[in-house]
Design an enzyme around this catalytic site. Structure first.
Site, PDB file in Angstrom:
ATOM      1  N   SER A  20     106.455 -41.690 -20.069  1.00  0.00           N
ATOM      2  CA  SER A  20     106.913 -42.767 -20.861  1.00  0.00           C
ATOM      3  C   SER A  20     106.568 -42.440 -22.189  1.00  0.00           C
ATOM      4  CB  SER A  20     106.099 -44.118 -20.705  1.00  0.00           C
ATOM      5  OG  SER A  20     104.679 -43.784 -20.607  1.00  0.00           O
ATOM      6  N   ASP A  78      97.673 -48.531 -27.726  1.00  0.00           N
ATOM      7  CA  ASP A  78      97.315 -49.202 -26.238  1.00  0.00           C
ATOM      8  C   ASP A  78      96.568 -48.286 -25.548  1.00  0.00           C
ATOM      9  OD1 ASP A  78      98.948 -47.462 -25.620  1.00  0.00           O
ATOM     10  OD2 ASP A  78     100.195 -48.728 -24.469  1.00  0.00           O
ATOM     11  N   HIS A 100      99.560 -44.596 -25.243  1.00  0.00           N
ATOM     12  CA  HIS A 100     101.060 -44.207 -25.613  1.00  0.00           C
ATOM     13  C   HIS A 100     100.755 -44.094 -27.367  1.00  0.00           C
ATOM     14  CE1 HIS A 100     102.326 -46.685 -22.019  1.00  0.00           C
ATOM     15  NE2 HIS A 100     102.917 -45.470 -21.930  1.00  0.00           N
TER      16      HIS A 100
END
Lengths: 254, 254
Positions: free
Chosen positions: B13, B197, B200
């Site tokens: 991600s 977070d 990320h």
């Protein structure tokens, strides 16, 4: 290569700048991430005359993987310079050149034939220009300076021509000329907030391109909305953890 | 397709987010505009176990046009979850998986063989994590909530492993673990400015990835610096206006 189908953005510097900070290119690329590549085929200073030999090379000849799912064609800004200057392309030839690109894609006897089911097309009108700012930019940003070679009214004529070609050929048109002019309150003073040098869009201006493209796709081809295109490689939650390999095969649009 | 060689960004991600506002993907795409496509092959939540069958599909088999000029491989963030949780990949298998990707590219008997001259490779270490923020994110961003499944020390071990594989195999490593940890003043409190977070990267964090990639290319493969790659379609100033077609043929890296 790397095996994703694509959206091709084909145009002049207004497209070339699409991946700069604030450009609409990366907004589209992020919307379609995991699904389609968004390829920047913008070339600063190009007119439709010079774009045609390039089009033959950036559009694959039929039945090739991976497939182009959408071509966005955005010219006119340079074609519209006044006669006597290098970039000028006469209005009728500008329309013919756009028509040639459309025929290359849609004429079944063309080497570059792509079916309407597989490959969608959008035309985009050049944005309005703010003459004073453009004159300043041409005179100061280049060595030697460029002479002023553009007129608001000319660019409008070429925008009208894009709309006419779209209407004639049944191709949806993203009307950036009207969108920016209306957003500017239809005043010359209002243009500066979208066109800092009088010609090229900033993030605020590009946002209209992004929104209109997304909206036009949703209206005409809902199967191509980014929400409706499947990820090429499945979400991690959907991987069969006991036997991953089959669930890791690429998903493609039909 | 559309006929440009490419840079492939392959990862989880943290790579998938590369084209979001502030991501490093569009910074690279803009630097290489007119020259190379930058393709986002990031898949949120993926580990190297699930990445391998995908790698077989995103890397073309030999001698195919267009060519991949650089592969950036960035995993570990998910492999590093603690044992007992779905994403966990044991450290030795993580190293072996990375090695498999490298061998697929570099072993002359591999279907996916790419010469070092044609295709460069970069490995990237996963960034450090901020455990409190990650625990909060996992507990609040998902329905049902995820249990906390990561440790700072584990992620560091996997970052070390990436560096070890790079050293063993002669592949340059972009050390994002160290870059972010150092930029954070080597304090947990300092991480939040790069990892909102806890896991990320934001734009400030991604900027390190962009800068390190550009610097590493410049040091190792100056011919691949964006300044040194020719535009595929020439600058408009170089078009022979009397006879444009020959000057509009695509330029390719050798």
């Amino acid at each position: 290569m790397a095996s994703f189908d694509s959206i091709v953005l084909f145009g002049d510097s207004i497209t070339e700048g699409a991946f700069a900070a604030g450009g609409f290119g990366f907004l589209l690329a992020d919307a379609y991430r995991r699904k389609l590549d968004v390829l920047n085929r913008g070339m600063g200073g190009y007119t439709t005359d010079w774009a045609l030999p390039v089009f033959e090379q950036v559009i694959p000849k039929k039945d090739v993987q991976p497939k182009i799912r959408l071509v966005v064609i955005w010219f006119g800004a340079n074609d519209a310079v006044v006669p006597g200057f290098t970039h000028h392309v006469p209005l009728e030839r500008f329309k013919t050149n756009l028509g040639t690109m459309l025929s290359m894609l849609r004429d079944p006897s063309s080497d570059w034939y792509h079916t309407p089911e597989q490959t969608k097309i959008l035309l985009v009108t050049p944005p309005p220009i703010e003459e004073k700012a453009v004159a300043h930019w041409l005179a100061t940003a280049f060595e030697p300076p460029f002479s002023m070679d553009r007129k608001f009214a000319n660019t409008k004529m070429y925008a009208d021509a894009v709309r006419a070609v779209g209407a004639e050929r049944g191709v949806p048109v993203i009307d950036m000329w009207s969108a920016i002019w209306d957003a500017a309150g239809q005043t010359t003073e209002g243009l500066g907030q979208f066109l800092p040098d009088g010609l090229h869009l900033n993030a605020a201006g590009y946002k209209y391109a992004y929104d209109l493209i997304v909206e036009t796709i949703a209206t005409n081809w809902p199967e191509l909305k980014h929400e409706n295109v499947k990820e090429v490689f499945t979400l991690w939650e959907n991987i069969d953890k006991e036997n991953p390999r089959p669930s890791l095969q690429a998903n493609r649009l039909p």
